[in-house]
Design a protein around this motif. Structure first.
Motif: not given
Ligand code: DC
Length: 229
Positions: A36, A39, A108, A192
């Motif tokens: 995360g 991203y 993302a 998505r």
């Molecule tokens: O885990 P986090 O809340 O910090 O993640 C932030 C955003 O990144 C979350 O809204 C979705 C995206 N994300 C993703 O699409 N794929 C991942 N492997 C990790 C996070």
């Protein structure tokens, strides 16, 4: 002699994935990767270069600029985990802001961005001995991971945790705004087109709405111990 495995932890935002992942990595002396954060760092870059704001997103411009985005993690001994660096600058604090949280799901969604980050994540895990958390780790990044966990908790519990975290670090925050952000991210992340948040067939689901950290950790460690024999 125990063997090194890959541990994939997926789930909704603020389900405590990273807390448990950090603990596991420490206990097992494994690498921990918070995808995360990657991203979020790309989102911060997009904000800094005016590719994205609340009402516009120039995804094509951002994609064309991807070769100029370099992401890396550097272990901070004092904190006990790796911090996110964007083009050599520590952005660990900025990427956790509510502004980044509001925009990250849009970033993302972009397939070209996911491709770049997934490639980098697979490279980091090629020698196993890794705990990685995110949304698509057990489904896309490491479909052959020996242990896959899927964390859930009610939106209200998650928003409360996030609210406390942000208050603790001195941010001015509004609970309703955070709850709305958690729900909105759940919606975008699960619907998505590219790599939506889904439970891998062989993942073990953990609802930790009412489970303490210690109990969770013990239960997960017993699953790990079955796999590393
Ligand atoms: O885990 P986090 O809340 O910090 O993640 C932030 C955003 O990144 C979350 O809204 C979705 C995206 N994300 C993703 O699409 N794929 C991942 N492997 C990790 C996070």
């Amino acid at each position: 002699m125990t063997k090194k495995i890959t541990i994939a932890i997926d789930g909704f935002s603020s389900t405590g994935k990273s807390t448990i992942a950090k603990q596991l990595a420490k206990e097992l002396s494994y690498i921990y990767v918070d995808t995360g954060a990657m991203y979020r760092a790309v989102t911060l870059y997009a904000m800094q270069h005016n590719y994205i704001s609340e009402n516009h997103f120039n995804s094509e411009g951002l994609v064309a600029d991807l070769p100029n985005i370099s992401l890396s993690f550097t272990f901070n001994e004092k904190l006990g985990f790796a911090e996110m660096f964007l083009n050599g600058i520590n952005v660990e604090k900025e990427i956790r802001s509510i502004e980044v949280s509001k925009l990250v799901s849009k970033v993302a969604e972009v397939s070209e961005i996911r491709k770049k980050l997934v490639r980098e994540q697979q490279e980091m895990g090629k020698n196993k001995g890794i705990v990685m958390d995110g949304r698509d780790i057990g489904t896309v990044v490491f479909p052959n991971a020996e242990l896959k966990l899927f964390m859930t908790a009610s939106a209200d519990k998650r928003a409360t945790r996030r609210y406390k975290e942000l208050l603790d670090r001195g941010d001015k925050v509004n609970y309703e705004e955070i709850l709305h952000n958690v729900q909105e991210r759940d919606r975008i992340d699960s619907t998505r087109k590219d790599s939506p948040l889904i439970i891998a067939d062989d993942a073990i689901e953990f609802d930790n709405s009412d489970m303490g950290l210690k109990e969770q950790f013990e239960r997960i460690m017993s699953l790990v111990n079955l796999k590393v024999q």
